[in-house]
Design an enzyme around this catalytic site. Structure first.
Site, PDB file in Angstrom:
ATOM      1  N   GLU A 149       0.846  -1.198   0.000  1.00  0.00           N
ATOM      2  CA  GLU A 149       0.000   0.000   0.000  1.00  0.00           C
ATOM      3  C   GLU A 149       0.883   1.250   0.000  1.00  0.00           C
ATOM      4  O   GLU A 149       1.841   1.326   0.743  1.00  0.00           O
ATOM      5  CB  GLU A 149      -0.906  -0.023   1.238  1.00  0.00           C
ATOM      6  CG  GLU A 149      -1.835   1.150   1.336  1.00  0.00           C
ATOM      7  CD  GLU A 149      -2.602   1.392   0.037  1.00  0.00           C
ATOM      8  OE1 GLU A 149      -3.264   0.475  -0.441  1.00  0.00           O
ATOM      9  OE2 GLU A 149      -2.519   2.513  -0.502  1.00  0.00           O
ATOM     10  N   PHE A 150       0.519   2.221  -0.848  1.00  0.00           N
ATOM     11  CA  PHE A 150       1.332   3.439  -0.962  1.00  0.00           C
ATOM     12  C   PHE A 150       0.602   4.686  -0.453  1.00  0.00           C
ATOM     13  O   PHE A 150       1.065   5.798  -0.667  1.00  0.00           O
ATOM     14  CB  PHE A 150       1.753   3.646  -2.420  1.00  0.00           C
ATOM     15  CG  PHE A 150       2.569   2.506  -2.967  1.00  0.00           C
ATOM     16  CD1 PHE A 150       3.921   2.390  -2.654  1.00  0.00           C
ATOM     17  CD2 PHE A 150       1.992   1.518  -3.752  1.00  0.00           C
ATOM     18  CE1 PHE A 150       4.688   1.327  -3.128  1.00  0.00           C
ATOM     19  CE2 PHE A 150       2.742   0.458  -4.232  1.00  0.00           C
ATOM     20  CZ  PHE A 150       4.086   0.356  -3.926  1.00  0.00           C
ATOM     21  N   ALA A 253      13.056  20.981   3.384  1.00  0.00           N
ATOM     22  CA  ALA A 253      13.928  20.717   4.533  1.00  0.00           C
ATOM     23  C   ALA A 253      13.130  20.881   5.819  1.00  0.00           C
ATOM     24  O   ALA A 253      12.136  21.600   5.852  1.00  0.00           O
ATOM     25  CB  ALA A 253      15.097  21.693   4.510  1.00  0.00           C
ATOM     26  N   GLY A 258       9.379  11.353  10.188  1.00  0.00           N
ATOM     27  CA  GLY A 258       8.921  10.508  11.299  1.00  0.00           C
ATOM     28  C   GLY A 258       7.803   9.638  10.777  1.00  0.00           C
ATOM     29  O   GLY A 258       7.793   9.268   9.596  1.00  0.00           O
ATOM     30  N   CYS A 261       5.936   4.786   9.084  1.00  0.00           N
ATOM     31  CA  CYS A 261       6.462   4.031   7.934  1.00  0.00           C
ATOM     32  C   CYS A 261       7.934   4.270   7.638  1.00  0.00           C
ATOM     33  O   CYS A 261       8.730   3.324   7.696  1.00  0.00           O
ATOM     34  CB  CYS A 261       5.623   4.342   6.703  1.00  0.00           C
ATOM     35  SG  CYS A 261       3.960   3.667   6.855  1.00  0.00           S
ATOM     36  N   LYS A 264      10.665   2.909  10.184  1.00  0.00           N
ATOM     37  CA  LYS A 264      10.719   1.445  10.330  1.00  0.00           C
ATOM     38  C   LYS A 264      11.048   0.769   9.003  1.00  0.00           C
ATOM     39  O   LYS A 264      11.717  -0.259   8.979  1.00  0.00           O
ATOM     40  CB  LYS A 264       9.412   0.922  10.922  1.00  0.00           C
ATOM     41  CG  LYS A 264       8.312   0.612   9.932  1.00  0.00           C
ATOM     42  CD  LYS A 264       7.169  -0.113  10.595  1.00  0.00           C
ATOM     43  CE  LYS A 264       5.937  -0.170   9.704  1.00  0.00           C
ATOM     44  NZ  LYS A 264       6.117  -0.839   8.431  1.00  0.00           N
TER      45      LYS A 264
HETATM   46  P1  NAD Z   1      -2.147   0.322  12.563  1.00  0.00           P
HETATM   47  O1  NAD Z   1      -1.320   0.044  13.758  1.00  0.00           O
HETATM   48  O2  NAD Z   1      -2.814   1.648  12.416  1.00  0.00           O
HETATM   49  O3  NAD Z   1      -3.295  -0.795  12.424  1.00  0.00           O
HETATM   50  C1  NAD Z   1      -3.096  -2.142  12.593  1.00  0.00           C
HETATM   51  C2  NAD Z   1      -4.372  -2.755  13.162  1.00  0.00           C
HETATM   52  O4  NAD Z   1      -4.213  -4.181  13.227  1.00  0.00           O
HETATM   53  C3  NAD Z   1      -4.708  -2.306  14.576  1.00  0.00           C
HETATM   54  O5  NAD Z   1      -6.016  -1.790  14.620  1.00  0.00           O
HETATM   55  C4  NAD Z   1      -4.563  -3.574  15.415  1.00  0.00           C
HETATM   56  O6  NAD Z   1      -5.485  -3.639  16.505  1.00  0.00           O
HETATM   57  C5  NAD Z   1      -4.875  -4.639  14.392  1.00  0.00           C
HETATM   58  N1  NAD Z   1      -4.414  -5.993  14.723  1.00  0.00           N
HETATM   59  C6  NAD Z   1      -3.266  -6.392  15.321  1.00  0.00           C
HETATM   60  N2  NAD Z   1      -3.236  -7.736  15.431  1.00  0.00           N
HETATM   61  C7  NAD Z   1      -4.389  -8.200  14.889  1.00  0.00           C
HETATM   62  C8  NAD Z   1      -4.942  -9.490  14.703  1.00  0.00           C
HETATM   63  N3  NAD Z   1      -4.300 -10.579  15.099  1.00  0.00           N
HETATM   64  N4  NAD Z   1      -6.150  -9.590  14.123  1.00  0.00           N
HETATM   65  C9  NAD Z   1      -6.824  -8.493  13.725  1.00  0.00           C
HETATM   66  N5  NAD Z   1      -6.341  -7.237  13.872  1.00  0.00           N
HETATM   67  C10 NAD Z   1      -5.149  -7.087  14.447  1.00  0.00           C
HETATM   68  O7  NAD Z   1      -1.213   0.037  11.314  1.00  0.00           O
HETATM   69  P2  NAD Z   1      -1.236   0.755   9.879  1.00  0.00           P
HETATM   70  O8  NAD Z   1      -0.610   2.094   9.974  1.00  0.00           O
HETATM   71  O9  NAD Z   1      -2.585   0.618   9.289  1.00  0.00           O
HETATM   72  O10 NAD Z   1      -0.205  -0.182   9.087  1.00  0.00           O
HETATM   73  C11 NAD Z   1      -0.514  -1.514   8.724  1.00  0.00           C
HETATM   74  C12 NAD Z   1       0.541  -1.993   7.742  1.00  0.00           C
HETATM   75  O11 NAD Z   1       0.497  -1.189   6.552  1.00  0.00           O
HETATM   76  C13 NAD Z   1       1.980  -1.878   8.242  1.00  0.00           C
HETATM   77  O12 NAD Z   1       2.746  -2.921   7.727  1.00  0.00           O
HETATM   78  C14 NAD Z   1       2.449  -0.566   7.638  1.00  0.00           C
HETATM   79  O13 NAD Z   1       3.849  -0.525   7.459  1.00  0.00           O
HETATM   80  C15 NAD Z   1       1.750  -0.576   6.296  1.00  0.00           C
HETATM   81  N6  NAD Z   1       1.516   0.754   5.723  1.00  0.00           N
HETATM   82  C16 NAD Z   1       1.115   1.786   6.523  1.00  0.00           C
HETATM   83  C17 NAD Z   1       0.868   3.035   5.945  1.00  0.00           C
HETATM   84  C18 NAD Z   1       0.460   4.208   6.801  1.00  0.00           C
HETATM   85  O14 NAD Z   1       0.513   5.337   6.310  1.00  0.00           O
HETATM   86  N7  NAD Z   1       0.039   4.018   8.048  1.00  0.00           N
HETATM   87  C19 NAD Z   1       1.009   3.210   4.569  1.00  0.00           C
HETATM   88  C20 NAD Z   1       1.381   2.126   3.789  1.00  0.00           C
HETATM   89  C21 NAD Z   1       1.634   0.902   4.377  1.00  0.00           C
END
Ligand code: NAD
Length: 435
Positions: A149-150, A253, A258, A261, A264
């Site tokens: 996802e982007f 700049a 932070g 994403c 990590k």
């Molecule tokens: P987040 O922490 O906001 O959401 C994750 C959700 O998963 C939480 O609500 C948590 O309660 C739930 N969860 C945990 N364990 C679970 C389980 N066993 N069953 C069901 N639900 C469960 O995370 P996010 O920011 O949405 O990121 C999710 C993934 O997407 C990560 O790998 C992240 O790197 C990637 N990503 C994030 C973004 C962003 O902007 N936040 C963008 C692109 C990709």
């Protein structure tokens, strides 16, 4: 079409809601009972512009449901998205426990063919691990697809509904066709769905985020050089951003990247490199420079007060890691607050959306103001951490009257140096001359 989204955070909830908007029946699964209860009661648990409207419309029209039960969520689902956390483990590598636990459960529960889609950001080889974890118990046929996802927080709905591209990593024609069907409504203007193998799709996401983090970091280094050489980073930015090979985005700049994403993902790619004995030197430099950049403003504040911040009251504008979100993961503001408190300063802050989240981690170590001007009352200086629109054209007379001392430390270069000089402020920013 019926789909399930497992993990209802920033990515899962936005994806689920947007797919529902295209007519798909979506069940979102999350283990967080409070969150699920809120959503069942019509409350959006995160701040994301534009999400509210779609969320309510699709619930009302019966296409968007929420549950804590994985078994109930995946019932009859043709596609099962995993949008689970992949936080950094103690060594900086992506922690796959959430993804693999759900994969293991899916193996035991699946009673029909489904495409299991990794939407989480995961290291190369994870798709194969997910495949093996499901296969260990599965009694039915299934396919595993990587679909990174982007989306950007703050414009997530827009990004999801109109993606620049969709990347699908799969070796199964059947799965690829199902994914095409799901995404076609979102790429009607001609943006591509790019098919590739699983490993390339997984690496694409890390390459994208690491490249962007490097671009920001490069510009922060240029800003640091500007300060030493008497140049202005905003002019240099314009000078290079107009070159189409460089492009004008991601060149601002500031006080470092932070969020949940970039930090990590850069670290996880560096760890992946270690595992295959590759010395990915640029990434190490990016992490090192960014770490220092985060507290660059704090060093300026400390210098201004001759190294003595004891008893000084510092106002902070902005807590979220960027505007238009309540996300505070790895936010530079938090690093600066810790440094200010350690130096004996008192911190009063204001953020339009992120104060509740910060209160959750900081408790009463700092004070939260009712609005941006209330934060300034009797403060010795103002630090700007996040470029919320609200802070762009403030009432400078009000600021001057409220502050005990007219000093502004701007980590986002919001104001013109000239204007600040005319207004009689001590003003310092990133990569530009002081006023
Ligand atoms: P987040 O922490 O906001 O959401 C994750 C959700 O998963 C939480 O609500 C948590 O309660 C739930 N969860 C945990 N364990 C679970 C389980 N066993 N069953 C069901 N639900 C469960 O995370 P996010 O920011 O949405 O990121 C999710 C993934 O997407 C990560 O790998 C992240 O790197 C990637 N990503 C994030 C973004 C962003 O902007 N936040 C963008 C692109 C990709």
């Amino acid at each position: 079409m019926k789909i399930a989204v497992v993990g209802t955070g920033y990515v899962g909830l936005v994806s689920g809601t947007c797919f529902a908007e295209t007519g798909v029946e979506v069940t979102c699964v999350d283990i967080d009972k409070n969150k699920v209860e809120k959503m069942q009661n019509g409350i959006v648990p995160i701040y994301e512009p534009g999400l509210d409207l779609l969320f309510h419309r699709n619930i009302e029209q019966g296409r968007l449901k929420f549950t804590t039960s994985l078994e109930e969520g995946i019932k009859d689902a043709e596609v099962i998205f995993l949008a689970l956390p992949t936080p950094p483990g103690a060594d900086g590598a992506a922690d796959l426990q959430y993804v693999l636990r759900v994969a293991d459960d899916l193996g035991k529960m699946l009673d029909h063919y489904a495409v299991v889609v990794d939407k989480s950001t995961v290291p190369v080889g994870t798709g194969e691990k997910v495949q093996a974890a499901i296969a260990a118990n599965a009694t039915v046929d299934f396919d595993v697809v990587s679909n990174p996802e982007f989306l950007r927080e703050g414009v997530a709905v827009e990004d999801f509904m109109k993606p620049d591209r969709v990347v699908i990593g799969s070796t199964s024609d059947k799965a690829a066709k199902i994914m095409d069907r799901l995404y076609e409504p979102l790429v009607r203007s001609g943006n591509p769905i790019i098919h590739m193998d699983l490993r390339s799709a997984e690496l694409t996401k890390y390459a994208a985020n690491s490249f962007l983090a490097t671009k920001i970091t490069f510009m922060n280094e240029i800003a640091n050089m500007c300060e030493l050489l008497g140049a202005d980073v905003d002019l240099v930015r314009k000078g290079i951003g107009t070159d189409s090979r460089i492009g004008n985005r991601f060149l601002f700049a500031g006080i470092g990247y932070g969020g949940s994403c970039f930090p990590k993902d850069v670290s996880a790619l560096a760890m992946s490199a270690n595992e295959v004995d590759y010395d990915f030197r640029i990434l190490k430099a990016v992490m090192d420079v960014n770490h220092k950049q985060k507290t660059k403003l704090m060093a300026k504040v400390s210098q201004y007060f001759d190294g003595d911040l004891k008893g000084k009251k510092i106002a902070l504008w902005g807590l979220a890691f960027k505007p238009e979100t309540d996300d505070i993961r790895e936010a530079p503001a938090l690093y600066n607050i810790e440094a200010l408190l350690a130096a004996g300063a008192e911190v009063v802050c204001y953020d339009p959306e992120a104060m509740e989240n910060v209160q959750g981690v900081m408790g009463d170590k700092i004070t939260f103001a009712a609005n941006e001007y209330a934060a300034l009352e009797g403060a010795d200086a103002l630090m700007i951490m996040t470029e919320w629109q609200l802070f762009r054209t403030p009432d400078f007379d009000k600021i001057r009257k409220a502050l005990k001392n007219p000093a502004i430390f701007d980590g986002r270069n919001l104001y013109s140096v000239e204007n600040m000089r005319e207004q009689g402020f001590y003003y310092t920013s990133i990569g530009r001359k002081d006023a």
